[in-house]
Design a protein around this motif. Structure first.
Motif, PDB file in Angstrom:
ATOM      1  N   GLY A 149       0.811  -1.209   0.000  1.00  0.00           N
ATOM      2  CA  GLY A 149       0.000   0.000   0.000  1.00  0.00           C
ATOM      3  C   GLY A 149       0.848   1.264   0.000  1.00  0.00           C
ATOM      4  N   LEU A 150       1.887   1.301   0.850  1.00  0.00           N
ATOM      5  CA  LEU A 150       2.780   2.466   0.870  1.00  0.00           C
ATOM      6  C   LEU A 150       3.527   2.615  -0.443  1.00  0.00           C
ATOM      7  N   ALA A 173       2.392   1.756  -3.367  1.00  0.00           N
ATOM      8  CA  ALA A 173       1.440   2.309  -4.338  1.00  0.00           C
ATOM      9  C   ALA A 173       1.289   3.815  -4.158  1.00  0.00           C
ATOM     10  N   LEU A 174       1.199   4.256  -2.902  1.00  0.00           N
ATOM     11  CA  LEU A 174       1.012   5.680  -2.644  1.00  0.00           C
ATOM     12  C   LEU A 174       2.256   6.503  -2.978  1.00  0.00           C
ATOM     13  N   GLY A 175       3.416   5.849  -2.960  1.00  0.00           N
ATOM     14  CA  GLY A 175       4.659   6.579  -3.185  1.00  0.00           C
ATOM     15  C   GLY A 175       5.137   6.600  -4.614  1.00  0.00           C
ATOM     16  N   ASP A 214       5.727   7.851  -7.990  1.00  0.00           N
ATOM     17  CA  ASP A 214       5.670   9.143  -8.655  1.00  0.00           C
ATOM     18  C   ASP A 214       6.974   9.334  -9.408  1.00  0.00           C
ATOM     19  N   THR A 241       9.801  10.313  -7.218  1.00  0.00           N
ATOM     20  CA  THR A 241      10.044   9.504  -6.033  1.00  0.00           C
ATOM     21  C   THR A 241      11.534   9.230  -5.854  1.00  0.00           C
ATOM     22  N   ARG A 260      -0.083   1.702  -9.679  1.00  0.00           N
ATOM     23  CA  ARG A 260      -0.674   1.922  -8.356  1.00  0.00           C
ATOM     24  C   ARG A 260      -1.882   1.009  -8.140  1.00  0.00           C
ATOM     25  N   LEU A 313      -2.328  -1.774  -5.172  1.00  0.00           N
ATOM     26  CA  LEU A 313      -3.430  -1.702  -4.218  1.00  0.00           C
ATOM     27  C   LEU A 313      -4.227  -3.006  -4.194  1.00  0.00           C
TER      28      LEU A 313
END
Length: 498
Positions: A356-357, A359-361, A363, A366, A452, A456
């Motif tokens: 999950g982290l 996926a959120l990160g 970019d 990054t 992402r 997830l």
């Protein structure tokens, strides 16, 4: 009246075979597993160099990668059963020899056909040696805590090798060329072969068994068709040929299950799955899928979005691999005390948090320390805890004389989980990317959206698995399982005998 004869309901655990150098024996088994798993992933980074040297077409390049995993995955169960029938030491040595010859043939291959055939041949050797090595471990280390510690070392070294394959491949290719990724196996395997003659005990099968050629053929063809179908799903998408291959796999696997239920001496006795501990096989499949799915997606992100070289991306996974190794070692000492009902759900929650982290990160800006390192560490912690716990739990329900086929089933489940997850994650990423493109997003933004979404889904599957594990897994592990035919329950006669 004749006095009834009472037979104990459970036999004591069988005595371990005499091994003079137990530490050296454990190091040898783990080292061979490391070499075999590196052999499956070491070629990934070297594919561009192989294509340039041999002039391979894209389809041929895919088969250089797939040929090893195909024979390895579909023959693991047969290899494990062969270890029970013909002897674990004998099959371990034979498999190591075949793998060595296959590696040498890969190193000297002059065209695509020879390289692909040699990779397949090396996979056959790995399918013989790997389950034999695991069953030797469980035979030599009988005491539960000692066995957990040995399997913890096995799982830690194996996970470390599978993750470091890309790094090793990149270093060897840069230093000496792609042929060295295969050639280096030859002296290492020959040394292991020589050491094995002195430290690996010759263990004769306790019962006369047959190989079940029909079952072996069905499961080999069924798993091969499944792996081929999953590979086609990645390459061609949901085409009729893909669904036809997967349908053939389902039919073959179904026929295999029927043959095992009716056979007198089946290749995979279905009775080994009647214990509650057999649920651990399911979580081996699930954990392999979660870990490989996250690994695959983050590898593409680092190379395609961030523009990293394959070698740099390989080094980025070192903390993940090191965390798996350390966690597996620590958990192995506490598996019997804490129990699988707590360890497996906790590990899956950590994997879900890591995915999950991650996926959120994702970019284009990054950084490694800020966006990737923490998720990698969480995934390593979770995978390390689950791998050891599920290995010990699954094999605790398999009778001693079936440890070869149990090890083969365990390794097959792990290989299948990885292959299945790559196919599913690739399809999910493609679907979500195409939807984002249709909505007007750029290619980079849409690709990140697809990755992402896939991560997830991986996190959601891990959380669902955590809930299921808390329900179905046993609270504590029992002693070694016994075959029904080896256990006679004491039961007094219903009526007096004359």
């Amino acid at each position: 009246m004749a006095r009834p004869v009472t037979v104990p309901a459970e036999h004591p655990a069988p005595a371990a075979p005499a091994v003079r150098h137990r530490g050296l024996f454990l190091a040898l088994m783990c080292s061979v597993q490391f070499i075999l798993l590196v052999g499956g992933t070491v070629v990934v980074v070297s594919l561009p160099a192989i294509r340039a040297d041999l002039g391979l077409a894209p389809a041929q390049l895919q088969w250089v990668l797939t040929a090893f995993s195909l024979t390895f995955g579909c023959l693991l169960l047969l290899g494990g059963r062969s270890a029970d029938v013909f002897g674990r030491r004998r099959l371990f040595l034979a498999g190591l020899f075949v793998f060595t010859v296959g590696s040498l043939l890969c190193a000297v291959a002059s065209d695509a056909g020879l390289l692909i055939a040699a990779r397949a041949f090396a996979g056959i050797g790995a399918a013989m040696a790997s389950p034999a090595a695991m069953s030797l471990l469980t035979t030599v280390f009988v005491e539960p805590r000692e066995r957990s510690s040995a399997l913890g070392m096995w799982a830690a070294i194996g996970a470390f090798g599978a993750t470091l394959g890309n790094v090793i491949g990149g270093v060897l290719t840069d230093m000496g060329g792609w042929r060295w990724i295969f050639l280096v196996n030859v002296p290492v395997c020959l040394l292991a072969f020589a050491v094995a003659f002195f430290v690996v005990p010759a263990i004769r099968p306790e019962h006369r068994q047959r190989l079940d050629a029909v079952g072996g053929l069905l499961v080999t063809l069924g798993v091969a068709a499944l792996i081929l179908g999953l590979t086609e799903l990645q390459v061609y998408g949901a085409e009729p040929r893909t669904w036809g291959t997967l349908a053939a796999a389902a039919v073959l696997v179904g026929l295999f299950v029927v043959s095992q239920a009716r056979g007198a001496d089946p290749l995979l006795p279905l009775g080994i799955f009647r214990h509650r501990t057999s649920f651990a096989f399911l979580f081996v499949l699930l954990t392999a899928g979660v870990g490989i799915g996250a690994y695959y997606t983050s590898s593409l992100f680092m190379q395609e979005t961030l523009g990293w070289s394959a070698l740099r991306a390989g080094f980025a996974f070192v903390p993940w691999a090191a965390t798996v190794a350390v966690t597996a070692r620590l958990v192995s000492r506490n598996t019997h005390r804490v129990g699988p009902r707590l360890l497996v759900p906790a590990g899956l929650v950590l994997c879900a948090a890591g995915a999950g982290l991650l996926a959120l990160g994702l970019d284009s800006s990054t950084g490694y320390a800020g966006g990737l390192l923490v998720p990698f560490l969480l995934l390593g912690l979770g995978s390390g805890a689950i791998n050891v716990t599920c290995t010990v739990t699954a094999l605790s329900g398999v009778p001693g004389r079936r440890h070869g086929v149990g090890a083969g089933a365990l390794n097959s489940t792990q290989a299948l989980g990885g292959t299945l997850s790559i196919a599913v994650v690739a399809v999910l990423t493609t679907i979500a990317t195409e939807r984002a493109l249709a909505g007007g997003g750029s290619l980079t933004v849409s690709t990140l959206a697809g990755q992402r979404f896939a991560l997830l889904v991986v996190a959601g599957v891990a959380l669902a698995g955590a809930v299921l594990a808390a329900i179905v897994l046993p609270r504590r592990l029992a002693g070694p399982a016994q075959d029904d035919e080896d256990v006679l329950l004491a039961r007094p006669p219903a009526a007096p005998l004359p």
